[in-house]
Design a protein around this motif. Sequence first.
Motif, PDB file in Angstrom:
ATOM      1  N   THR A  66       0.819  -1.208   0.000  1.00  0.00           N
ATOM      2  CA  THR A  66       0.000   0.000   0.000  1.00  0.00           C
ATOM      3  C   THR A  66       0.856   1.262   0.000  1.00  0.00           C
ATOM      4  OG1 THR A  66      -1.624  -1.195   1.342  1.00  0.00           O
ATOM      5  CG2 THR A  66      -1.894   1.174   1.192  1.00  0.00           C
ATOM      6  N   GLU A  81      -4.976  12.568  -7.820  1.00  0.00           N
ATOM      7  CA  GLU A  81      -5.668  11.344  -8.233  1.00  0.00           C
ATOM      8  C   GLU A  81      -5.687  11.229  -9.760  1.00  0.00           C
ATOM      9  OE1 GLU A  81      -9.859   9.092  -7.119  1.00  0.00           O
ATOM     10  OE2 GLU A  81      -9.597  11.202  -6.601  1.00  0.00           O
ATOM     11  N   ARG A  85      -3.907   8.352 -12.154  1.00  0.00           N
ATOM     12  CA  ARG A  85      -4.705   7.575 -13.116  1.00  0.00           C
ATOM     13  C   ARG A  85      -4.168   7.735 -14.539  1.00  0.00           C
ATOM     14  NH1 ARG A  85      -9.445   8.278  -9.966  1.00  0.00           N
ATOM     15  NH2 ARG A  85     -10.123   6.222  -9.329  1.00  0.00           N
ATOM     16  N   ASN A  92      -4.507   2.293  -9.502  1.00  0.00           N
ATOM     17  CA  ASN A  92      -5.855   2.800  -9.301  1.00  0.00           C
ATOM     18  C   ASN A  92      -5.937   3.470  -7.930  1.00  0.00           C
ATOM     19  OD1 ASN A  92      -8.525   3.315  -9.753  1.00  0.00           O
ATOM     20  ND2 ASN A  92      -9.212   1.285  -9.109  1.00  0.00           N
ATOM     21  N   ASN A  94      -7.363   5.439  -4.681  1.00  0.00           N
ATOM     22  CA  ASN A  94      -8.625   5.396  -3.955  1.00  0.00           C
ATOM     23  C   ASN A  94      -8.662   6.593  -3.008  1.00  0.00           C
ATOM     24  OD1 ASN A  94     -10.921   4.705  -2.645  1.00  0.00           O
ATOM     25  ND2 ASN A  94     -10.215   2.694  -1.955  1.00  0.00           N
ATOM     26  N   ASN A  95      -9.497   7.579  -3.312  1.00  0.00           N
ATOM     27  CA  ASN A  95      -9.577   8.818  -2.546  1.00  0.00           C
ATOM     28  C   ASN A  95     -10.420   8.596  -1.290  1.00  0.00           C
ATOM     29  OD1 ASN A  95     -10.064  11.418  -1.592  1.00  0.00           O
ATOM     30  ND2 ASN A  95     -10.173  12.282  -3.647  1.00  0.00           N
ATOM     31  N   LYS A  96      -9.816   8.841  -0.119  1.00  0.00           N
ATOM     32  CA  LYS A  96     -10.517   8.646   1.152  1.00  0.00           C
ATOM     33  C   LYS A  96     -10.859   9.972   1.834  1.00  0.00           C
ATOM     34  CE  LYS A  96     -10.119   4.109   1.506  1.00  0.00           C
ATOM     35  NZ  LYS A  96     -11.201   3.184   1.504  1.00  0.00           N
ATOM     36  N   ILE A 100      -5.023   9.651  -0.209  1.00  0.00           N
ATOM     37  CA  ILE A 100      -5.250   8.750  -1.336  1.00  0.00           C
ATOM     38  C   ILE A 100      -4.503   7.454  -1.035  1.00  0.00           C
ATOM     39  CG2 ILE A 100      -4.819   8.359  -3.793  1.00  0.00           C
ATOM     40  CD1 ILE A 100      -5.021  11.405  -4.167  1.00  0.00           C
TER      41      ILE A 100
END
Length: 183
Positions: A66, A81, A85, A92, A94-96, A100
């Motif tokens: 990660t 992001e 991409r 890929n 992943n926006n939290k 990210i």
Amino acid sequence: MADMKSIQADARERMGKAIEALESNLSVLRTGRANPGILKKVIVDYYGSTMPIDQVASITTPDARTLVITPWDRGALGPIEKAIRDSDLGLNPNNKGDTIFISLPMLTEERRKDLVKNAKNYAEDARIAVRNIRKHALDEVKKVEGVGDDEIKRGEAEVQKITDEFIARVDSTFHKKEQEILG
């Protein structure tokens, strides 16, 4: 006109830069382990200017698979992001909300072979660069005035010795990365 020592020192320095370029190129190849270096070449379009991702966010690796990207300004989340991409890394994001996360999938055997092929190409480019530097240095050695043929032969032999040393370093660097990729 340069003397033999300065020609050899210049060749050694320039060959060292070829090794640094190889290491830089190899550092962005994904090896299955999370490494912030794989994002080194990601460029973010942020408020109308482009900058490397590490200038707009911190990148950490909480575990082996990660990457966590924490922007210094929350407004940069979207552009970061998008940049990830749009990169050719195949990641890929992943926006939290304020960070990210990127989970790195396991590398398939086919992908590992492609990465080794890319690494081999980078290594070959470095070998070519070292050989070109050798050619330039040998030309310079032949131009040195006021020395005899024996001295020129010794100078050429020394340049070849330096070249062999750096070619071995290229090969060593490549093989280390190859083992890292193939795991």
